[in-house]
Design a protein around this motif. Structure first.
Motif, PDB file in Angstrom:
ATOM      1  N   LYS A  70      60.899  33.719  22.928  1.00  0.00           N
ATOM      2  CA  LYS A  70      59.817  32.863  23.267  1.00  0.00           C
ATOM      3  C   LYS A  70      59.788  32.604  24.864  1.00  0.00           C
ATOM      4  O   LYS A  70      60.526  33.133  25.611  1.00  0.00           O
ATOM      5  N   ASP A  71      58.657  31.701  24.934  1.00  0.00           N
ATOM      6  CA  ASP A  71      58.381  31.426  26.558  1.00  0.00           C
ATOM      7  C   ASP A  71      59.495  30.389  26.946  1.00  0.00           C
ATOM      8  O   ASP A  71      59.699  29.446  26.573  1.00  0.00           O
ATOM      9  N   MET A  72      60.186  31.100  27.688  1.00  0.00           N
ATOM     10  CA  MET A  72      61.379  30.477  28.309  1.00  0.00           C
ATOM     11  C   MET A  72      61.313  29.193  28.968  1.00  0.00           C
ATOM     12  O   MET A  72      61.803  28.100  29.427  1.00  0.00           O
ATOM     13  N   ASP A  73      60.034  29.151  29.780  1.00  0.00           N
ATOM     14  CA  ASP A  73      59.451  28.175  30.727  1.00  0.00           C
ATOM     15  C   ASP A  73      58.974  27.002  29.809  1.00  0.00           C
ATOM     16  O   ASP A  73      58.945  25.895  30.403  1.00  0.00           O
ATOM     17  N   ALA A  74      58.858  27.063  28.654  1.00  0.00           N
ATOM     18  CA  ALA A  74      58.416  25.803  27.771  1.00  0.00           C
ATOM     19  C   ALA A  74      59.751  25.264  26.981  1.00  0.00           C
ATOM     20  O   ALA A  74      59.459  24.346  26.256  1.00  0.00           O
ATOM     21  N   ASP A  75      60.787  25.744  27.471  1.00  0.00           N
ATOM     22  CA  ASP A  75      61.901  25.346  26.776  1.00  0.00           C
ATOM     23  C   ASP A  75      62.766  24.349  27.785  1.00  0.00           C
ATOM     24  O   ASP A  75      63.117  24.598  28.802  1.00  0.00           O
ATOM     25  N   PRO A  76      62.954  23.193  27.523  1.00  0.00           N
ATOM     26  CA  PRO A  76      63.353  21.947  28.357  1.00  0.00           C
ATOM     27  C   PRO A  76      65.035  22.503  28.864  1.00  0.00           C
ATOM     28  O   PRO A  76      65.359  22.083  29.803  1.00  0.00           O
ATOM     29  N   TYR A  77      65.512  22.802  27.586  1.00  0.00           N
ATOM     30  CA  TYR A  77      67.005  23.237  27.971  1.00  0.00           C
ATOM     31  C   TYR A  77      67.071  24.205  29.002  1.00  0.00           C
ATOM     32  O   TYR A  77      67.987  24.182  30.104  1.00  0.00           O
ATOM     33  N   LEU A  78      66.473  25.380  28.907  1.00  0.00           N
ATOM     34  CA  LEU A  78      66.647  26.409  29.798  1.00  0.00           C
ATOM     35  C   LEU A  78      65.884  25.979  31.093  1.00  0.00           C
ATOM     36  O   LEU A  78      66.642  26.520  32.139  1.00  0.00           O
ATOM     37  N   LYS A  79      65.043  25.392  31.100  1.00  0.00           N
ATOM     38  CA  LYS A  79      64.395  24.903  32.303  1.00  0.00           C
ATOM     39  C   LYS A  79      65.206  23.998  33.268  1.00  0.00           C
ATOM     40  O   LYS A  79      65.328  24.037  34.288  1.00  0.00           O
ATOM     41  N   SER A  80      65.980  23.225  32.537  1.00  0.00           N
ATOM     42  CA  SER A  80      66.856  22.135  33.262  1.00  0.00           C
ATOM     43  C   SER A  80      67.965  22.814  33.954  1.00  0.00           C
ATOM     44  O   SER A  80      68.454  22.513  34.923  1.00  0.00           O
ATOM     45  N   ALA A  81      68.359  23.978  33.066  1.00  0.00           N
ATOM     46  CA  ALA A  81      69.632  24.815  33.577  1.00  0.00           C
ATOM     47  C   ALA A  81      69.094  25.739  34.624  1.00  0.00           C
ATOM     48  O   ALA A  81      70.134  26.440  35.365  1.00  0.00           O
ATOM     49  N   GLY A  82      67.874  25.812  34.876  1.00  0.00           N
ATOM     50  CA  GLY A  82      67.236  27.025  36.037  1.00  0.00           C
ATOM     51  C   GLY A  82      67.328  28.248  35.400  1.00  0.00           C
ATOM     52  O   GLY A  82      66.868  29.422  36.316  1.00  0.00           O
ATOM     53  N   ILE A  83      67.665  28.507  34.243  1.00  0.00           N
ATOM     54  CA  ILE A  83      67.613  29.878  33.567  1.00  0.00           C
ATOM     55  C   ILE A  83      66.193  30.324  33.442  1.00  0.00           C
ATOM     56  O   ILE A  83      65.947  31.673  33.332  1.00  0.00           O
ATOM     57  N   SER A  84      65.035  29.470  33.378  1.00  0.00           N
ATOM     58  CA  SER A  84      63.927  30.173  33.137  1.00  0.00           C
ATOM     59  C   SER A  84      63.136  30.422  34.509  1.00  0.00           C
ATOM     60  O   SER A  84      61.863  30.510  34.640  1.00  0.00           O
ATOM     61  N   SER A  85      63.832  30.319  35.680  1.00  0.00           N
ATOM     62  CA  SER A  85      63.109  30.328  36.842  1.00  0.00           C
ATOM     63  C   SER A  85      62.506  31.576  37.326  1.00  0.00           C
ATOM     64  O   SER A  85      62.798  32.764  36.499  1.00  0.00           O
ATOM     65  N   ASP A  86      61.394  31.679  37.895  1.00  0.00           N
ATOM     66  CA  ASP A  86      60.519  32.700  38.039  1.00  0.00           C
ATOM     67  C   ASP A  86      59.720  33.504  36.935  1.00  0.00           C
ATOM     68  O   ASP A  86      59.230  34.378  36.813  1.00  0.00           O
ATOM     69  N   TRP A  87      59.646  32.676  35.810  1.00  0.00           N
ATOM     70  CA  TRP A  87      59.022  32.996  34.418  1.00  0.00           C
ATOM     71  C   TRP A  87      57.744  33.531  34.956  1.00  0.00           C
ATOM     72  O   TRP A  87      56.982  32.690  35.935  1.00  0.00           O
ATOM     73  N   PRO A  88      57.205  34.770  34.529  1.00  0.00           N
ATOM     74  CA  PRO A  88      57.770  35.789  33.504  1.00  0.00           C
ATOM     75  C   PRO A  88      58.467  36.829  34.301  1.00  0.00           C
ATOM     76  O   PRO A  88      58.640  37.887  33.583  1.00  0.00           O
ATOM     77  N   TYR A  89      58.698  36.862  35.494  1.00  0.00           N
ATOM     78  CA  TYR A  89      59.090  37.946  36.301  1.00  0.00           C
ATOM     79  C   TYR A  89      60.453  38.286  35.949  1.00  0.00           C
ATOM     80  O   TYR A  89      61.320  37.465  35.494  1.00  0.00           O
ATOM     81  N   GLY A  90      60.635  39.749  35.857  1.00  0.00           N
ATOM     82  CA  GLY A  90      61.957  40.302  35.266  1.00  0.00           C
ATOM     83  C   GLY A  90      62.311  40.004  33.821  1.00  0.00           C
ATOM     84  O   GLY A  90      63.476  40.147  33.395  1.00  0.00           O
ATOM     85  N   ARG A  91      61.248  39.615  32.985  1.00  0.00           N
ATOM     86  CA  ARG A  91      61.641  39.397  31.667  1.00  0.00           C
ATOM     87  C   ARG A  91      60.935  40.610  30.635  1.00  0.00           C
ATOM     88  O   ARG A  91      59.756  41.020  30.928  1.00  0.00           O
ATOM     89  N   GLY A  92      61.301  40.768  29.486  1.00  0.00           N
ATOM     90  CA  GLY A  92      60.903  41.998  28.611  1.00  0.00           C
ATOM     91  C   GLY A  92      61.767  42.269  28.003  1.00  0.00           C
ATOM     92  O   GLY A  92      62.869  41.794  27.582  1.00  0.00           O
ATOM     93  N   CYS A  93      61.489  43.416  27.114  1.00  0.00           N
ATOM     94  CA  CYS A  93      62.235  44.205  26.165  1.00  0.00           C
ATOM     95  C   CYS A  93      62.087  45.638  25.913  1.00  0.00           C
ATOM     96  O   CYS A  93      60.944  46.056  26.197  1.00  0.00           O
ATOM     97  N   TRP A  94      63.108  46.315  25.352  1.00  0.00           N
ATOM     98  CA  TRP A  94      62.708  47.485  24.790  1.00  0.00           C
ATOM     99  C   TRP A  94      62.973  47.592  23.513  1.00  0.00           C
ATOM    100  O   TRP A  94      64.026  47.165  23.050  1.00  0.00           O
ATOM    101  N   GLN A  95      62.208  48.175  22.592  1.00  0.00           N
ATOM    102  CA  GLN A  95      62.523  48.529  21.090  1.00  0.00           C
ATOM    103  C   GLN A  95      62.452  49.901  20.828  1.00  0.00           C
ATOM    104  O   GLN A  95      61.419  50.741  21.379  1.00  0.00           O
ATOM    105  N   SER A  96      63.182  50.195  19.982  1.00  0.00           N
ATOM    106  CA  SER A  96      63.486  51.766  19.655  1.00  0.00           C
ATOM    107  C   SER A  96      62.550  52.001  18.813  1.00  0.00           C
ATOM    108  O   SER A  96      61.592  51.180  17.885  1.00  0.00           O
ATOM    109  N   GLN A  97      62.005  53.560  18.373  1.00  0.00           N
ATOM    110  CA  GLN A  97      60.995  53.859  17.415  1.00  0.00           C
ATOM    111  C   GLN A  97      61.126  53.368  16.082  1.00  0.00           C
ATOM    112  O   GLN A  97      60.205  52.920  15.378  1.00  0.00           O
ATOM    113  N   ASP A  98      62.399  53.280  15.724  1.00  0.00           N
ATOM    114  CA  ASP A  98      62.655  52.992  14.308  1.00  0.00           C
ATOM    115  C   ASP A  98      62.814  51.476  13.975  1.00  0.00           C
ATOM    116  O   ASP A  98      63.153  50.899  13.103  1.00  0.00           O
ATOM    117  N   LYS A  99      62.738  50.472  15.234  1.00  0.00           N
ATOM    118  CA  LYS A  99      62.803  49.091  15.357  1.00  0.00           C
ATOM    119  C   LYS A  99      64.198  48.624  15.017  1.00  0.00           C
ATOM    120  O   LYS A  99      64.189  47.432  14.793  1.00  0.00           O
TER     121      LYS A  99
END
Length: 207
Positions: free
Chosen positions: A54-83
């Protein structure tokens, strides 16, 4: 830069398992456009399908810890063909490597996970922060050690008939089990009574 450093690893994984990189990074600065950038609509579909976080910048816990800094840069995922295989990058920890499959063959899932880990660790320049005493260093202290969490999704409609996981937690707590929503921590249970169940004790637990 970490996302760009991971691209060779994703290339190797896609040779084996296919799939696609879904990136939220608007651009790569001086390097230019991001070929894996997805739209807001695509992102929301992946979140709804529990493929993307989910949107990390909207999470107050992550935001207060600085974990969501620079959102959305450097964020994403890879998923295999078979999921069955997913790697999140830029979430709470720099990498979250996941394997899943319907059924009860947990050994097969673990073997798939181990193969993915070996591929990622074989890439030059990618090393995980590890302490000889405390194990792998993670954002959440409760994950120190292996940094691994094994869970199952099960339907328990009788215990969740009231639409909450309160009764399920009462049953599971004495058994040393945690109950979460199907999308992870701080998410609701499934409409059909499906919950995520995993061992509560993870701190310093060995494989």
């Amino acid at each position: 830069k970490f996302e760009q450093k991971m691209l060779p690893a994703f290339d190797q994984l896609m040779e084996k398992y296919g799939g696609k990189i879904h990136s939220l990074t608007p651009d790569f600065g001086d390097i230019g456009a991001n070929p894996n950038l997805i739209s807001k609509e695509e992102y929301q579909k992946l979140v709804d399908a529990h493929v993307m976080f989910k949107d990390m910048d909207a999470d107050p816990y992550l935001k207060s810890a600085g974990i969501s800094s620079d959102w959305p840069y450097g964020r994403g995922c890879w998923q295999s063909q078979d999921k069955m295989r997913i790697i999140w990058f830029g979430e709470e920890d720099q990498l979250r490597i996941m394997c899943m499959k319907k059924g009860s063959n947990l050994l097969e899932v673990f073997a798939n996970l181990n193969e993915m880990l070996s591929t990622v660790e074989s890439i030059d320049g990618i090393e995980f922060a590890r302490d000889d005493n405390y194990g792998y260093v993670t954002s959440c202290p409760s994950n120190l050690g292996t940094g691994m969490r094994a869970s199952v999704h099960v339907k328990i409609p009788n215990l969740t008939a009231d639409g909450t996981d309160k009764k399920a937690k009462e049953v599971c707590k004495p058994l040393g089990l945690s109950v979460r929503g199907t999308g992870g921590e701080h998410t609701p249970i499934g409409a059909d009574g499906t919950v995520d169940i995993s061992p509560s004790a993870r701190l310093f637990i060995k494989e």
